[in-house]
Design an enzyme around this catalytic site. Structure first.
Site, PDB file in Angstrom:
ATOM      1  N   HIS A  91     -74.091  44.737  59.715  1.00  0.00           N
ATOM      2  CA  HIS A  91     -73.269  43.930  60.066  1.00  0.00           C
ATOM      3  C   HIS A  91     -73.919  42.080  60.342  1.00  0.00           C
ATOM      4  O   HIS A  91     -74.562  42.115  60.958  1.00  0.00           O
ATOM      5  CB  HIS A  91     -71.762  43.831  61.172  1.00  0.00           C
ATOM      6  CG  HIS A  91     -70.708  44.606  60.846  1.00  0.00           C
ATOM      7  ND1 HIS A  91     -70.170  44.593  60.089  1.00  0.00           N
ATOM      8  CD2 HIS A  91     -70.753  45.422  62.168  1.00  0.00           C
ATOM      9  CE1 HIS A  91     -69.035  45.429  60.174  1.00  0.00           C
ATOM     10  NE2 HIS A  91     -69.196  46.424  61.121  1.00  0.00           N
ATOM     11  N   CYS A 141     -72.662  40.123  55.659  1.00  0.00           N
ATOM     12  CA  CYS A 141     -72.129  39.383  55.987  1.00  0.00           C
ATOM     13  C   CYS A 141     -72.771  38.175  56.375  1.00  0.00           C
ATOM     14  O   CYS A 141     -73.424  37.817  57.469  1.00  0.00           O
ATOM     15  CB  CYS A 141     -71.189  39.612  56.028  1.00  0.00           C
ATOM     16  SG  CYS A 141     -69.888  40.871  55.176  1.00  0.00           S
TER      17      CYS A 141
END
Length: 325
Positions: A91, A141
């Site tokens: 993440h 991301c």
């Protein structure tokens, strides 16, 4: 190893098992990359440190402190001509900026949520000895610009995005999941550990991790400006899975023999398979964009940040790796 030059790597895969943030392909990404580093790029298996959070194949968990310690170790041990590599799959997030030059700051999310920010990566790059290179491949991301102040070579300001395509996926399997955790969710999680309701994220992180927290939260803004002032050419190379405002996909397995994987990691490794000759950092990113477009991955445009010289340099000094065989 050529003329005593070292090739060292840290590979981090975070799947966040048994949490609401769970991903599925991140460990697969770095395990596959480990094989490529040895078979194609001339790395000694003993010079590769693997950190994963599934309880197997790793000497230590990929916490914020452990990741930074592993990276600092290879940088502190580097000399001119050495090739250093960091592959992160997991993440990412965006943080409110303390730095007046930017609206937001990019960060990766280790398994303990002790964020590693673009400021930390800038500090690591600044510690490189002259003549060594440090390549970061971040499949997460908001990873564009993950090395603070690194020059954009391929990105939103230098290349028009390709046409978006719908996902071409079997409707019977799960859909791609963005590798993204909102900063508000991270703050809420940390507040549940500190019991400090209403505090900013930096307060939670420094309370929980002390000197192990990101430099961004431990130094006043003026000190950050002084330490990370005007950009100068360096040997930091960032291949990001997407632009700063985009998400990177965690893809479900396709077919009976398929494995979950990160879209960007898969695209880069597909480029390696298709290209037998040395290939530049710029071409790796451009060809990875083509792979994602062909695979129907929507709204994800890998980027490249580095000096002009390194944009055209071979990825991980591929020609030197081949000459060692």
């Amino acid at each position: 190893m050529e003329n005593g030059k070292k090739r060292m790597a840290v590979l981090v895969g975070c799947n966040y098992p048994n949490t609401k943030y769970e991903l599925h392909g991140c460990i697969n990404d770095v395990v596959s990359m480990q094989k490529d580093l040895v078979d194609r790029f001339g790395f000694d298996p003993k010079s590769i440190e693997l950190l994963v959070d599934d309880g197997s194949g790793s000497k230590a968990l990929p916490t914020g402190v452990n990741i930074k310690m592993a990276l600092k170790k290879i940088i502190d041990g580097a000399k001119a001509g050495d090739v250093l590599f960091f592959h992160y799959s997991g993440h990412g997030t965006l943080l409110p900026s303390k730095h007046h030059l930017k609206q937001q700051e990019e960060a990766i999310v280790p398994c303990d949520f002790n964020l590693i920010t673009d400021v930390d990566f800038r500090q690591l790059v600044n510690g490189l000895p002259k003549g060594a290179s440090f390549t970061i491949l971040s499949d997460s991301c908001h990873s564009g610009g993950l090395i603070d102040k690194e020059k954009e070579q391929i990105g939103p300001n230098s290349l028009t995005p390709t046409t978006k395509h719908a996902h071409n996926l079997d409707l019977n399997i799960s859909q791609p999941k963005p590798k993204k955790i909102q900063v508000e969710s991270i703050t809420d999680h940390l507040a549940s550990l500190t019991n400090m309701v209403g505090s900013e994220i930096g307060t939670h992180l420094t309370t929980l991790f002390g000197d192990g927290a990101s430099l961004m939260f431990r130094l006043p803004e003026l000190d950050l400006d002084e330490q990370f002032g005007p950009h100068r050419p360096d040997s930091g190379i960032l291949l990001s899975g997407c632009q700063t405002n985009e998400t990177s996909a965690d893809m479900p397995p396709v077919g009976s023999n398929g494995k979950a994987h990160g879209a960007f990691s898969y695209a880069v490794q597909s480029v390696f398979k298709a290209q037998q000759d040395p290939i530049s950092n710029k071409d790796v990113v451009m060809l990875a964009r083509e792979v994602l477009e062909k695979e129907g991955v929507e709204g994800q445009h890998p980027c490249l940040y580095c000096s002009d010289e390194n944009a055209n340099a071979h990825f991980l000094m591929w020609d030197a790796a081949q000459s060692n065989k």
